[in-house]
Design an enzyme around this catalytic site. Structure first.
Site, PDB file in Angstrom:
ATOM      1  N   THR A   1     -27.764 -10.366  92.098  1.00 35.72           N
ATOM      2  CA  THR A   1     -27.234 -11.719  91.972  1.00 35.72           C
ATOM      3  C   THR A   1     -26.572 -12.240  93.239  1.00 35.72           C
ATOM      4  O   THR A   1     -26.005 -11.460  94.011  1.00 35.72           O
ATOM      5  CB  THR A   1     -26.199 -11.748  90.825  1.00 35.72           C
ATOM      6  OG1 THR A   1     -25.397 -12.938  90.931  1.00 35.72           O
ATOM      7  CG2 THR A   1     -25.235 -10.559  90.872  1.00 35.72           C
TER       8      THR A   1
ATOM      9  N   GLU B   1     -23.863 -13.567  93.221  1.00 34.55           N
ATOM     10  CA  GLU B   1     -22.436 -13.253  93.085  1.00 34.55           C
ATOM     11  C   GLU B   1     -22.026 -12.088  93.986  1.00 34.55           C
ATOM     12  O   GLU B   1     -20.843 -11.879  94.234  1.00 34.55           O
ATOM     13  CB  GLU B   1     -22.100 -12.929  91.626  1.00 34.55           C
ATOM     14  CG  GLU B   1     -22.028 -14.143  90.719  1.00 34.55           C
ATOM     15  CD  GLU B   1     -20.881 -15.075  91.075  1.00 34.55           C
ATOM     16  OE1 GLU B   1     -19.725 -14.653  91.012  1.00 34.55           O
ATOM     17  OE2 GLU B   1     -21.150 -16.226  91.438  1.00 34.55           O
TER      18      GLU B   1
ATOM     19  N   TYR C   1     -17.678  -8.657  87.410  1.00 34.69           N
ATOM     20  CA  TYR C   1     -19.140  -8.762  87.272  1.00 34.69           C
ATOM     21  C   TYR C   1     -19.815  -8.507  88.612  1.00 34.69           C
ATOM     22  O   TYR C   1     -20.743  -7.701  88.721  1.00 34.69           O
ATOM     23  CB  TYR C   1     -19.499 -10.164  86.747  1.00 34.69           C
ATOM     24  CG  TYR C   1     -20.967 -10.512  86.844  1.00 34.69           C
ATOM     25  CD1 TYR C   1     -21.879 -10.056  85.898  1.00 34.69           C
ATOM     26  CD2 TYR C   1     -21.450 -11.311  87.889  1.00 34.69           C
ATOM     27  CE1 TYR C   1     -23.231 -10.369  85.988  1.00 34.69           C
ATOM     28  CE2 TYR C   1     -22.793 -11.639  87.983  1.00 34.69           C
ATOM     29  CZ  TYR C   1     -23.681 -11.167  87.039  1.00 34.69           C
ATOM     30  OH  TYR C   1     -25.009 -11.482  87.133  1.00 34.69           O
TER      31      TYR C   1
ATOM     32  N   LYS D   1     -22.265  -5.392  89.624  1.00 31.01           N
ATOM     33  CA  LYS D   1     -23.626  -5.644  90.114  1.00 31.01           C
ATOM     34  C   LYS D   1     -23.819  -5.087  91.526  1.00 31.01           C
ATOM     35  O   LYS D   1     -24.939  -4.808  91.938  1.00 31.01           O
ATOM     36  CB  LYS D   1     -23.916  -7.145  90.083  1.00 31.01           C
ATOM     37  CG  LYS D   1     -24.160  -7.699  88.672  1.00 31.01           C
ATOM     38  CD  LYS D   1     -25.581  -7.392  88.206  1.00 31.01           C
ATOM     39  CE  LYS D   1     -25.911  -8.103  86.903  1.00 31.01           C
ATOM     40  NZ  LYS D   1     -27.309  -7.881  86.478  1.00 31.01           N
TER      41      LYS D   1
HETATM   42  P1  NDP Z   1     -28.355 -13.719  79.507  1.00 34.38           P
HETATM   43  O1  NDP Z   1     -26.881 -13.613  79.385  1.00 34.38           O
HETATM   44  O2  NDP Z   1     -29.050 -14.927  78.970  1.00 34.38           O
HETATM   45  O3  NDP Z   1     -29.049 -12.444  78.842  1.00 34.38           O
HETATM   46  C1  NDP Z   1     -28.482 -11.165  78.951  1.00 34.38           C
HETATM   47  C2  NDP Z   1     -29.314 -10.198  78.135  1.00 34.38           C
HETATM   48  O4  NDP Z   1     -28.744  -8.887  78.258  1.00 34.38           O
HETATM   49  C3  NDP Z   1     -29.365 -10.504  76.640  1.00 34.38           C
HETATM   50  O5  NDP Z   1     -30.646 -10.185  76.169  1.00 34.38           O
HETATM   51  C4  NDP Z   1     -28.352  -9.542  76.072  1.00 34.38           C
HETATM   52  O6  NDP Z   1     -28.590  -9.194  74.722  1.00 34.38           O
HETATM   53  C5  NDP Z   1     -28.597  -8.337  76.953  1.00 34.38           C
HETATM   54  N1  NDP Z   1     -27.500  -7.368  76.968  1.00 34.38           N
HETATM   55  C6  NDP Z   1     -26.194  -7.598  77.238  1.00 34.38           C
HETATM   56  N2  NDP Z   1     -25.487  -6.459  77.189  1.00 34.38           N
HETATM   57  C7  NDP Z   1     -26.376  -5.481  76.866  1.00 34.38           C
HETATM   58  C8  NDP Z   1     -26.265  -4.076  76.655  1.00 34.38           C
HETATM   59  N3  NDP Z   1     -25.101  -3.448  76.758  1.00 34.38           N
HETATM   60  N4  NDP Z   1     -27.386  -3.375  76.333  1.00 34.38           N
HETATM   61  C9  NDP Z   1     -28.581  -4.007  76.215  1.00 34.38           C
HETATM   62  N5  NDP Z   1     -28.741  -5.331  76.384  1.00 34.38           N
HETATM   63  C10 NDP Z   1     -27.651  -6.055  76.719  1.00 34.38           C
HETATM   64  O7  NDP Z   1     -28.695 -13.545  81.071  1.00 34.38           O
HETATM   65  P2  NDP Z   1     -29.838 -14.228  81.946  1.00 34.38           P
HETATM   66  O8  NDP Z   1     -31.114 -14.162  81.239  1.00 34.38           O
HETATM   67  O9  NDP Z   1     -29.333 -15.527  82.463  1.00 34.38           O
HETATM   68  O10 NDP Z   1     -29.858 -13.253  83.220  1.00 34.38           O
HETATM   69  C11 NDP Z   1     -30.668 -12.082  83.224  1.00 34.38           C
HETATM   70  C12 NDP Z   1     -30.116 -11.092  84.236  1.00 34.38           C
HETATM   71  O11 NDP Z   1     -30.120 -11.667  85.531  1.00 34.38           O
HETATM   72  C13 NDP Z   1     -28.689 -10.632  83.997  1.00 34.38           C
HETATM   73  O12 NDP Z   1     -28.602  -9.290  84.416  1.00 34.38           O
HETATM   74  C14 NDP Z   1     -27.852 -11.497  84.915  1.00 34.38           C
HETATM   75  O13 NDP Z   1     -26.655 -10.853  85.267  1.00 34.38           O
HETATM   76  C15 NDP Z   1     -28.801 -11.647  86.092  1.00 34.38           C
HETATM   77  N6  NDP Z   1     -28.693 -12.856  86.867  1.00 34.38           N
HETATM   78  C16 NDP Z   1     -28.778 -14.064  86.253  1.00 34.38           C
HETATM   79  C17 NDP Z   1     -28.777 -15.228  86.993  1.00 34.38           C
HETATM   80  C18 NDP Z   1     -28.863 -16.567  86.355  1.00 34.38           C
HETATM   81  O14 NDP Z   1     -28.545 -17.559  87.040  1.00 34.38           O
HETATM   82  N7  NDP Z   1     -29.302 -16.670  85.105  1.00 34.38           N
HETATM   83  C19 NDP Z   1     -28.707 -15.177  88.477  1.00 34.38           C
HETATM   84  C20 NDP Z   1     -28.644 -13.823  89.016  1.00 34.38           C
HETATM   85  C21 NDP Z   1     -28.658 -12.720  88.230  1.00 34.38           C
HETATM   86  P3  NDP Z   1     -27.983 -10.033  73.464  1.00 34.38           P
HETATM   87  O15 NDP Z   1     -28.976 -11.125  73.187  1.00 34.38           O
HETATM   88  O16 NDP Z   1     -27.911  -9.017  72.411  1.00 34.38           O
HETATM   89  O17 NDP Z   1     -26.646 -10.575  73.901  1.00 34.38           O
HETATM   90  P1  GDR Z   2     -21.806 -18.366  87.701  1.00 28.87           P
HETATM   91  O1  GDR Z   2     -22.265 -19.487  86.649  1.00 28.87           O
HETATM   92  O2  GDR Z   2     -20.406 -17.973  87.556  1.00 28.87           O
HETATM   93  O3  GDR Z   2     -22.253 -18.878  89.046  1.00 28.87           O
HETATM   94  O4  GDR Z   2     -22.711 -17.129  87.238  1.00 28.87           O
HETATM   95  P2  GDR Z   2     -21.432 -20.478  85.735  1.00 28.87           P
HETATM   96  O5  GDR Z   2     -22.403 -21.503  85.281  1.00 28.87           O
HETATM   97  O6  GDR Z   2     -20.641 -19.759  84.707  1.00 28.87           O
HETATM   98  O7  GDR Z   2     -20.376 -21.127  86.769  1.00 28.87           O
HETATM   99  C1  GDR Z   2     -20.807 -21.864  87.907  1.00 28.87           C
HETATM  100  C2  GDR Z   2     -19.599 -22.545  88.539  1.00 28.87           C
HETATM  101  O8  GDR Z   2     -19.131 -23.579  87.666  1.00 28.87           O
HETATM  102  C3  GDR Z   2     -17.710 -23.514  87.600  1.00 28.87           C
HETATM  103  N1  GDR Z   2     -17.232 -24.093  86.345  1.00 28.87           N
HETATM  104  C4  GDR Z   2     -17.438 -23.595  85.108  1.00 28.87           C
HETATM  105  N2  GDR Z   2     -18.157 -22.537  84.682  1.00 28.87           N
HETATM  106  C5  GDR Z   2     -18.212 -22.299  83.348  1.00 28.87           C
HETATM  107  N3  GDR Z   2     -18.951 -21.271  82.888  1.00 28.87           N
HETATM  108  N4  GDR Z   2     -17.540 -23.070  82.434  1.00 28.87           N
HETATM  109  C6  GDR Z   2     -16.792 -24.149  82.829  1.00 28.87           C
HETATM  110  O9  GDR Z   2     -16.188 -24.837  82.008  1.00 28.87           O
HETATM  111  C7  GDR Z   2     -16.750 -24.434  84.227  1.00 28.87           C
HETATM  112  N5  GDR Z   2     -16.155 -25.409  84.962  1.00 28.87           N
HETATM  113  C8  GDR Z   2     -16.449 -25.192  86.238  1.00 28.87           C
HETATM  114  C9  GDR Z   2     -17.412 -22.016  87.723  1.00 28.87           C
HETATM  115  O10 GDR Z   2     -16.045 -21.824  88.071  1.00 28.87           O
HETATM  116  C10 GDR Z   2     -18.410 -21.601  88.786  1.00 28.87           C
HETATM  117  O11 GDR Z   2     -17.896 -21.832  90.069  1.00 28.87           O
HETATM  118  C11 GDR Z   2     -24.074 -17.311  86.871  1.00 28.87           C
HETATM  119  C12 GDR Z   2     -24.423 -16.199  85.845  1.00 28.87           C
HETATM  120  O12 GDR Z   2     -25.709 -16.476  85.332  1.00 28.87           O
HETATM  121  C13 GDR Z   2     -24.425 -14.844  86.521  1.00 28.87           C
HETATM  122  O13 GDR Z   2     -24.955 -13.863  85.609  1.00 28.87           O
HETATM  123  C14 GDR Z   2     -25.324 -14.892  87.762  1.00 28.87           C
HETATM  124  O14 GDR Z   2     -25.302 -13.661  88.424  1.00 28.87           O
HETATM  125  C15 GDR Z   2     -24.866 -16.009  88.699  1.00 28.87           C
HETATM  126  O15 GDR Z   2     -24.915 -17.240  87.997  1.00 28.87           O
HETATM  127  C16 GDR Z   2     -25.761 -16.136  89.921  1.00 28.87           C
END
Ligand code: NDP
Ligand code: GDR
Length: 377
Positions: free
Chosen positions: A134, A136, A158, A162
């Site tokens: 990520t 992050e 987090y 990661k």
């Molecule tokens: P989601 O939060 O939508 O999905 C997370 C998934 O992980 C769900 O299927 C959840 O299952 C499962 N999960 C959580 N904890 C466990 C566990 N202990 N054992 C098995 N399964 C588990 O995430 P995204 O699809 O958005 O992201 C996918 C991956 O990419 C994540 O690893 C995230 O950190 C990473 N990532 C995401 C980004 C983004 O912008 N979306 C950017 C960079 C990295 P359940 O449905 O049961 O909760």
């Molecule tokens: P992020 O995504 O932390 O980048 O992680 P998120 O959408 O939670 O926050 C993005 C930015 O928005 C600001 N923010 C808020 N965020 C949330 N969730 N709720 C609020 O009310 C709010 N107001 C402002 C946050 O402070 C932050 O700066 C996501 C996840 O998908 C991670 O798993 C992944 O690794 C990174 O993106 C890349």
């Protein structure tokens, strides 16, 4: 010819659903890891089951958990995958400050458990693994834009978990010659994004306020800047990363940055409402300045958005901007969806969802939102 088998952890999440769809369209036999939950958690992939009813099962779900080595070992042994996509994680940055130990266990050690399962079962030479790393990791950024060589400085439990997962993936590649890769993905969103991430919280919240289902949308830091892309494009990169001659780590991003405030303005405009910001700091509010499509339940001067301290983080990542040059040159990957198209798709979907809720045509699953006045982080 034998079908390629893929094991996707996190298949019930946003990326898992898009990736499963992509892999099925490419003829893979897809296996997903699913945790037991007290309520249904497969709604993002239920349509994939239904579509497959006539052709036989190519999608199979297995119970397992990243915190439970034996379950991982059993599933990897049963499936004998050619490719593993490790997408499962406690993926919410703000939540990781509340549950740091669990986050380290699932997101950090979980990756180690999967790599060890491959090694112990002796499939490390015939199975490739993708690790969901990520942006992050960059946290307090040392260089802009961020590329593969930019130093890491994570700013949350987090991000730190990661970081371990990133390096253990690199280590297993170097130590055991495994085809193990990190995709360093910047934020990517979609209409099935989790509802507590900021983009979906905005489109969902604004639509609900406009339809009179919620009084106000509460947010934290409006000045945070992110490089937002579409999940549909990013899962293609995940697949491409595992199809190369040799294993590498890649930054996956659009190379364009916007603020949370800009996302709010554009999403509201998509719903026919011009928003104006007034006040400063915790007293800042988003006010309705103009309405193009009368018919909602709001009027000029209404406050749509307020700041709530609950949504500020103990340590914030203020700005992220990725440089996807290496992915473009090596994988031929370029994002297809623009920021405006992403906001349009999300705002349109949530506007329709809220309209259905307001008309009382949606079921209990969505009805639960009616009692939430203050959305969770
Ligand atoms: P989601 O939060 O939508 O999905 C997370 C998934 O992980 C769900 O299927 C959840 O299952 C499962 N999960 C959580 N904890 C466990 C566990 N202990 N054992 C098995 N399964 C588990 O995430 P995204 O699809 O958005 O992201 C996918 C991956 O990419 C994540 O690893 C995230 O950190 C990473 N990532 C995401 C980004 C983004 O912008 N979306 C950017 C960079 C990295 P359940 O449905 O049961 O909760
Ligand atoms: P992020 O995504 O932390 O980048 O992680 P998120 O959408 O939670 O926050 C993005 C930015 O928005 C600001 N923010 C808020 N965020 C949330 N969730 N709720 C609020 O009310 C709010 N107001 C402002 C946050 O402070 C932050 O700066 C996501 C996840 O998908 C991670 O798993 C992944 O690794 C990174 O993106 C890349």
């Amino acid at each position: 010819m034998e079908k390629k088998r893929a094991l996707v952890t996190g298949i019930t999440g946003q990326d898992g659903a898009y990736l499963a769809e992509l892999l099925l369209s490419k003829g893979y036999e897809v296996h997903g890891l699913k945790r037991r939950a007290s309520s249904f958690n497969t709604e993002r992939i239920d349509h994939l089951y239904r579509e497959l009813d006539e052709t036989g099962p190519s999608l199979t779900l297995h119970y397992g958990d990243l915190t439970d080595s034996t379950s991982l070992m059993r599933v990897v042994q049963e499936v004998e995958p050619h490719e593993i996509y490790n997408l499962a994680a406690q993926s919410h940055v703000a939540v990781s400050f509340e549950e740091p130990e669990y986050t380290a266990n699932a997101d950090g050690l979980g990756t180690l458990r999967l790599l060890e399962a491959m090694r112990i079962l002796g499939i490390q030479e015939r199975c490739r693994i993708y690790q969901a790393s990520t942006s992050e990791l960059y946290g307090l950024v040392r260089e802009t834009p961020q590329r593969e060589s930019t130093p890491f400085h994570p700013r949350s439990p987090y991000g730190v978990a990661k970081l371990y997962a990133y390096w253990i993936t690199v280590n297993y590649r170097e130590a055991y010659g495994m085809y193990a890769c990190n995709g360093i993905l910047f934020n990517h969103e979609s209409p099935i994004r989790g509802e507590t991430f900021v983009t979906r919280k905005i489109t969902r919240g604004l639509a609900r306020v406009i339809h009179g289902l919620q009084q106000c949308l509460y947010l934290g830091n409006l000045d945070a800047r992110r490089d937002w892309g579409h999940a549909r494009d990013y899962v293609e990169a995940q697949w491409l990363i595992l199809q190369q001659d040799s294993a590498h780590d890649y930054v996956i991003a659009t190379g364009i940055q916007h603020s949370v405030r800009e996302f709010v303005v554009l999403a509201a405009r998509e719903m026919g409402v011009e928003i104006e910001f007034r006040g400063q700091g915790a007293d800042e509010v988003g006010v309705v300045a103009d309405i193009r499509n009368p018919g909602g339940r709001i009027a000029r001067g209404d406050i749509l958005l307020r700041i709530h301290p609950q949504y500020y983080r103990p340590a914030e990542v203020e700005t992220l901007l990725g440089d996807p040059t290496f992915a473009r040159e090596k994988l031929g990957w370029i994002p297809k969806t623009s920021f405006a198209e992403l906001v349009h798709e999300m705002a349109t979907a949530d506007h329709a969802l809220a309209a259905g809720e307001a008309a009382g045509t949606l079921g209990a699953r969505h009805g639960r939102h009616l009692i939430e006045s203050l959305p969770k982080p």
